[in-house]
Design an enzyme around this catalytic site. Structure first.
Site, PDB file in Angstrom:
ATOM      1  CG  PHE A  83      21.589-120.463 -18.089  1.00 18.78           C
ATOM      2  CD1 PHE A  83      21.076-119.517 -18.703  1.00 18.78           C
ATOM      3  CD2 PHE A  83      20.835-121.254 -17.451  1.00 18.78           C
ATOM      4  CE1 PHE A  83      19.818-119.579 -19.762  1.00 18.78           C
ATOM      5  CE2 PHE A  83      19.669-121.886 -18.232  1.00 18.78           C
ATOM      6  CZ  PHE A  83      19.056-120.806 -19.130  1.00 18.78           C
ATOM      7  CB  ALA A  85      27.986-116.613 -19.025  1.00 20.84           C
ATOM      8  CB  THR A 141      25.014-113.882 -26.886  1.00 17.60           C
ATOM      9  OG1 THR A 141      25.180-112.909 -27.546  1.00 17.60           O
ATOM     10  CG2 THR A 141      26.775-114.271 -26.965  1.00 17.60           C
ATOM     11  CG  ASP A 142      22.503-111.301 -30.816  1.00 21.75           C
ATOM     12  OD1 ASP A 142      23.158-111.294 -29.722  1.00 21.75           O
ATOM     13  OD2 ASP A 142      21.613-110.927 -31.379  1.00 21.75           O
ATOM     14  CD  GLU A 143      26.317-108.824 -27.327  1.00 25.18           C
ATOM     15  OE1 GLU A 143      27.802-108.177 -27.121  1.00 25.18           O
ATOM     16  OE2 GLU A 143      25.566-108.737 -26.470  1.00 25.18           O
ATOM     17  CE1 TYR A 166      28.609-112.148 -22.577  1.00 27.48           C
ATOM     18  CE2 TYR A 166      27.748-111.035 -24.206  1.00 27.48           C
ATOM     19  CZ  TYR A 166      28.483-111.929 -23.332  1.00 27.48           C
ATOM     20  OH  TYR A 166      27.015-112.768 -23.518  1.00 27.48           O
ATOM     21  CE  LYS A 170      27.957-116.530 -23.787  1.00 25.12           C
ATOM     22  NZ  LYS A 170      27.573-117.636 -22.555  1.00 25.12           N
ATOM     23  CB  VAL A 222      21.279 -92.729 -24.469  1.00 27.14           C
ATOM     24  CG1 VAL A 222      21.739 -92.924 -25.887  1.00 27.14           C
ATOM     25  CG2 VAL A 222      20.124 -92.640 -23.626  1.00 27.14           C
TER      26      VAL A 222
HETATM   27  N1  LIG Z   1      21.055-111.198 -20.812  1.00 24.99           N
HETATM   28  C1  LIG Z   1      21.260-111.839 -22.314  1.00 24.99           C
HETATM   29  O1  LIG Z   1      20.414-110.336 -24.055  1.00 24.99           O
HETATM   30  C2  LIG Z   1      21.668-112.735 -22.843  1.00 24.99           C
HETATM   31  C3  LIG Z   1      21.665-113.266 -24.465  1.00 24.99           C
HETATM   32  C4  LIG Z   1      21.884-114.220 -24.276  1.00 24.99           C
HETATM   33  C5  LIG Z   1      23.234-114.457 -24.348  1.00 24.99           C
HETATM   34  N2  LIG Z   1      22.642-114.363 -23.052  1.00 24.99           N
HETATM   35  C6  LIG Z   1      22.940-114.948 -21.748  1.00 24.99           C
HETATM   36  O2  LIG Z   1      23.470-116.220 -21.337  1.00 24.99           O
HETATM   37  C7  LIG Z   1      23.682-116.141 -20.321  1.00 24.99           C
HETATM   38  C8  LIG Z   1      22.434-115.799 -18.660  1.00 24.99           C
HETATM   39  O3  LIG Z   1      22.854-114.545 -19.531  1.00 24.99           O
HETATM   40  P1  LIG Z   1      22.473-113.141 -17.878  1.00 24.99           P
HETATM   41  O4  LIG Z   1      22.199-111.876 -18.699  1.00 24.99           O
HETATM   42  O5  LIG Z   1      21.492-113.890 -17.268  1.00 24.99           O
HETATM   43  O6  LIG Z   1      23.991-113.253 -16.960  1.00 24.99           O
HETATM   44  P2  LIG Z   1      24.106-112.751 -15.638  1.00 24.99           P
HETATM   45  O7  LIG Z   1      24.810-112.032 -15.090  1.00 24.99           O
HETATM   46  O8  LIG Z   1      22.830-112.118 -15.069  1.00 24.99           O
HETATM   47  O9  LIG Z   1      24.284-114.325 -14.595  1.00 24.99           O
HETATM   48  C9  LIG Z   1      25.320-114.536 -14.605  1.00 24.99           C
HETATM   49  C10 LIG Z   1      25.419-115.886 -13.710  1.00 24.99           C
HETATM   50  O10 LIG Z   1      26.690-116.680 -14.108  1.00 24.99           O
HETATM   51  C11 LIG Z   1      26.869-116.776 -12.514  1.00 24.99           C
HETATM   52  N3  LIG Z   1      27.843-116.660 -12.872  1.00 24.99           N
HETATM   53  C12 LIG Z   1      29.290-116.383 -13.146  1.00 24.99           C
HETATM   54  N4  LIG Z   1      30.400-116.322 -13.530  1.00 24.99           N
HETATM   55  C13 LIG Z   1      30.538-117.711 -11.818  1.00 24.99           C
HETATM   56  C14 LIG Z   1      31.411-119.105 -12.636  1.00 24.99           C
HETATM   57  N5  LIG Z   1      32.455-118.343 -12.042  1.00 24.99           N
HETATM   58  N6  LIG Z   1      30.998-120.271 -11.945  1.00 24.99           N
HETATM   59  C15 LIG Z   1      29.143-120.286 -11.410  1.00 24.99           C
HETATM   60  N7  LIG Z   1      28.545-119.140 -11.286  1.00 24.99           N
HETATM   61  C16 LIG Z   1      28.792-118.216 -11.887  1.00 24.99           C
HETATM   62  C17 LIG Z   1      26.415-115.386 -11.927  1.00 24.99           C
HETATM   63  O11 LIG Z   1      26.689-115.087 -10.371  1.00 24.99           O
HETATM   64  C18 LIG Z   1      24.945-114.736 -12.496  1.00 24.99           C
HETATM   65  O12 LIG Z   1      24.035-115.323 -11.630  1.00 24.99           O
HETATM   66  C19 LIG Z   1      25.531-115.858 -20.709  1.00 24.99           C
HETATM   67  O13 LIG Z   1      26.136-116.967 -20.781  1.00 24.99           O
HETATM   68  C20 LIG Z   1      24.781-115.168 -21.956  1.00 24.99           C
HETATM   69  O14 LIG Z   1      26.057-114.853 -22.494  1.00 24.99           O
HETATM   70  C21 LIG Z   1      22.575-113.507 -22.427  1.00 24.99           C
END
Ligand SMILES: NC(=O)c1ccc[n+]([C@@H]2O[C@H](COP(=O)([O-])OP(=O)(O)OC[C@H]3O[C@@H](n4cnc5c(N)ncnc54)[C@H](O)[C@@H]3O)[C@@H](O)[C@H]2O)c1
Length: 351
Positions: A83, A85, A141-143, A166, A170, A222
């Site tokens: 996860f 990122a 992600t769908d992005e 971003y 990804k 917004v």
């Molecule tokens: N939030 C969404 O709606 C969504 C949708 C689809 C996919 N995603 C993907 O899901 C994943 C998690 O998303 P999220 O919203 O929970 O993100 P988030 O930003 O809430 O959490 C990211 C976590 O990664 C950690 N992190 C960042 N850099 C790091 C590194 N170099 N080494 C170790 N840890 C590190 C951060 O401390 C944090 O805890 C991401 O890969 C994101 O692309 C998110």
């Protein structure tokens, strides 16, 4: 019994995932959460699992190869769920570089270490045999698919066409994951999910940001006309989909995850105002961000038909639970929005 490395488990989806699987989805022998605890990570999200003997937290960077190697040799993982990122599009517009290093180099580091620990003959470059039962899952992600017009949906065959730093980072990471499968035969899956909402989301993202501002009677910023359409999925449904892919996904395959809940941002904002008993005068339109994708929609028929997954929550149920959670956790919100959050907020939405 699984031995799982979860990266980014202190973030929004990662912490929900850790709660979800420790409740008993899998038979877990050990779960290591590797997280750098950036501004987006919050260990408070995991305080209730700290006493669980199966759970270990390690503060560190997914780009730190020596650390990742040490963790693999010490804990002998059979599963990686990645996860971690940099995840916020607005931040990627102003600071793209860290998105490339964290999201792409971090992914490649994990893949490389997993390959060397899981490969049966690590020194034989022609061998494509891996230990049985191992899997690397990339949470994407769908992005990565770019933007849609008013019709159509992203399928797993839609060409990648990312528009922000971003989503480009990804997409780059997804390509590296694919290459490790094609070149080395590493058992991988990629999941591409739509917008998540639910507990523990940092209030830079739409729903918690708007709830936070509503509760403080602050303007709700917004972007543009607010007609950017996203598909929304309750975070626990994302977690159950990841488990379905870990369990039943075919190696090398990509699975889209979505809830068939297309909503324009302004619809979400109005729903929140209404639910929290506030008036529309709080809505403040701000200049749109560059490269803001107009519409995303996910065709989830592959995961539903091939893996038998479907969301458990309707949009209305998920939103009701989410709003209740933020109302019940206002102290959490206060703590995460103190300090650095204030200067960030000014930079993004200030005049
Ligand atoms: N939030 C969404 O709606 C969504 C949708 C689809 C996919 N995603 C993907 O899901 C994943 C998690 O998303 P999220 O919203 O929970 O993100 P988030 O930003 O809430 O959490 C990211 C976590 O990664 C950690 N992190 C960042 N850099 C790091 C590194 N170099 N080494 C170790 N840890 C590190 C951060 O401390 C944090 O805890 C991401 O890969 C994101 O692309 C998110």
């Amino acid at each position: 019994m699984k031995r799982i490395l979860v990266t980014g488990g202190a973030g929004f989806i990662g912490s929900n995932f850790i709660h979800y699987i420790l409740k008993g989805y899998f038979n877990i022998e050990l779960l290591v959460n590797l997280d750098l605890v950036t501004y987006a990570g919050n260990l408070e999200n995991l305080s209730s699992v700290e006493g669980d003997s199966r759970y270990i937290f390690v503060k560190g960077d997914v780009r730190d190869r020596k650390l990742v190697q040490k963790l693999f040799s010490e804990y002998e993982f059979d599963t990686v769920v990645h996860f971690a990122a940099e995840s916020h599009v607005d931040r990627s517009v102003v600071e793209p570089e860290i998105f490339l290093t964290t999201n792409i180099i971090g992914t490649q580091t994990l893949l490389d270490v997993a390959k060397s620990y899981w490969k049966i003959e690590p020194d034989n470059k022609y061998s494509r045999e891996f230990k049985s039962g191992v899997k690397y899952l990339q949470v994407s992600t769908d992005e990565v698919y770019g933007a849609l017009g008013t019709t159509g949906m992203f399928t797993e065959l839609t060409p990648l066409s990312p528009n922000s730093p971003y989503s480009a980072s990804k997409a780059g990471a997804d390509m590296i994951v694919r290459a490790y499968h094609e070149t080395y035969g590493l058992p991988v899956n990629i999941t591409r999910c739509s917008n998540n909402y639910g507990p523990y989301q940092f209030p830079e993202k739409l729903i918690p940001l708007m709830i936070h501002n509503c509760l403080e009677n602050r303007p709700l910023p917004v972007y543009g006309d607010g007609m950017q359409v996203r598909d929304w999925l309750y975070v626990e449904d994302h977690c159950s989909a990841i488990c379905a892919v870990l369990e039943r996904g075919t190696a090398g395959e990509v699975y889209n995850i979505g809830g068939n809940n297309e909503k324009a941002n302004i619809q979400i904002v109005r729903l929140l105002l209404h639910s929290l008993g506030k008036g529309e005068e709080l809505i403040t339109y701000v200049k749109d961000r560059p490269g803001h994708d107009r519409r995303y929609a996910i065709d989830n028929s592959k995961i539903t038909s091939q893996l038998g997954w479907k969301p458990a929550y309707s949009f209305e149920q998920g939103m009701e639970q989410t709003i209740r959670w933020y109302l019940d956790h206002q102290k959490w919100m206060e703590r995460v929005t103190s300090g650095a959050y204030q200067s960030y907020y000014q930079r993004m939405y200030g005049k």
